[in-house]
Design an enzyme around this catalytic site. Structure first.
Site: not given
Length: 419
Positions: A82, A114, A250
């Site tokens: 990103e 993400c 994550h």
């Protein structure tokens, strides 16, 4: 059924980092609040580093280790980020060039907050499974940097920005996906995915981020539960506590993962508090070690957690790892695979921990100078040349040797050199 997964893997955490508690003290933030968030260091991109250099430096040891014939079987290169440097031109073209890959290769880029890394990973897995080109490999590179810019003479920080700053990092992961998954063999078809529209965090402009921290936490927790429940519906006899020897999450910051794991243990296993704490230390904490040393590296963070798990946990025998990926906006997925003692040995040969140890520790003064905007390269920069006076002197003297660095931009075209 054909085996598929990660044949080789590496992590690049930049050339410099900042101690998070030092930053919190400097910003006069509530240190008691941050001590529970399990953050230690944040990687900081230098003026000579950008998403291309991060990605190439992560992937180069993998590519260099391949015989020429196998290198030429890399037929798909996906960059996941990103932190793009152009609205049209893909980072993958630069990465492809500086890695010296075959021109008979698909090059593309995925932007999906993400979740981008998992999106690229799953695309690569299915490319190999399709057998459209038997024996072909895919290279998936996740690369992101957070470089906040402070306007001189203006307010240094807004309150929302200041609390996001300590956890925002920089880094890249590189994964070679093939039908010889030495590092991590995917459980094919064992996926639970879940997505919906939510405005938790976003990048409304190329140089800024915005969002609602509380909403992001709630969305993360909801997706963690819903992806696992979907995985459980698709895979027979699955139990959150007993089916996975380790879990990789994550990791925006360690405390968020700890909260998610605690919630899942309470809801799915009805475990007691002391049992949850012990389970977290055994199954989850190995995956936090590298994340705690880079901060959130967006699309690559879940694979940083996976690398930390395989590198630091016990693998006397093959072990199944459950993986939870989340991307704001949002899309999420729970999937799994198996790692072995041989895979751990191969990953440890990349010496990820030593690389993180060798980085330059920035002083607050050096860090603040990097934020003034003089050294940072803004999105859409047309012409620029590296001024090494903007790079800390110790880094100039000791490194980054043997790594790709950004040297100049000429009419928007970025030019790099090996240091």
């Amino acid at each position: 059924m054909l085996s598929v997964g990660i044949e080789a893997m590496n992590v690049f955490g930049g050339s410099a980092f900042l101690d998070v508690m030092q930053l919190i003290s400097h910003r006069r933030l509530d240190s008691a609040r941050f001590e529970n968030l399990l953050m230690r260091q944040k990687a900081v991109a230098l003026p000579c580093e950008d998403p291309v250099t991060f990605g190439v430096n992560a992937a180069k040891p993998i590519v260099d280790a391949l015989p020429e014939a196998e290198k030429n079987r890399i037929e798909l290169l996906i960059t996941c980020t990103e932190s793009g440097i152009d609205f049209g031109k893909s980072l993958s073209t630069y990465v492809h060039h500086y890695l010296g890959l075959s021109r008979n290769c698909r090059l593309l880029e995925i932007k999906n907050a993400c979740y981008s890394g998992t999106a690229g990973f799953q695309m690569a897995v299915n490319f190999v499974l399709s057998q459209a080109s038997p024996g072909a490999k895919a290279l998936v590179v996740t690369t992101d940097i957070s470089r906040f810019t402070v306007v001189e003479g203006g307010d240094a920080l807004t309150e929302d920005w200041s609390f996001a700053e300590p956890s925002s990092g920089a880094g890249a992961t590189a994964m070679l996906i093939s039908d010889t998954p030495h590092i991590f063999q995917v459980d094919v078809g064992a996926n639970g995915y879940y997505g919906h529209e939510v405005m938790d965090t976003c990048r409304p402009t190329a140089e800024s981020e915005a969002g609602d921290a509380d909403l992001s936490l709630m969305s993360y927790l909801d997706c963690c539960e819903q992806t696992f429940l979907e995985y459980q519906r698709r895979v027979a006899d699955v139990d959150y506590r007993d089916s996975f020897q380790y879990l990789a999450f994550h990791t925006p910051f360690g405390g968020m993962v700890k909260g998610a794991h605690r919630t899942m243990m309470r809801k799915t296993t009805k475990s007691r508090r002391e049992d949850i704490e012990a389970d977290f230390e055994r199954r989850v904490s190995p995956g936090l070690r590298y994340c705690q040393r880079t901060g959130n590296i967006m699309g690559g963070t879940v694979f940083l957690s996976l690398a930390g798990t395989i590198d630091n946990a016990r693998f006397d025998t093959a072990q199944r790892i459950g993986v939870f990926s989340y991307g704001s906006g949002c899309c999420s997925e729970f999937y799994s695979g198996v790692a072995t003692p041989d895979g751990q040995r191969r990953l440890r040969a990349m010496e990820i921990s030593r690389h993180l140890d060798d980085r330059h520790s920035l002083s607050i003064e050096e860090y603040e100078r990097l934020l003034t905007g003089k050294g940072a390269v803004a999105f859409g920069t047309r012409n620029w040349k590296l001024d090494e006076s903007h790079v800390p002197g110790q880094v100039q003297a000791s490194g980054p040797k043997g790594r790709l660095i950004l040297e100049r931009i000429h009419e928007f075209h970025r030019e790099y050199r090996w240091n």
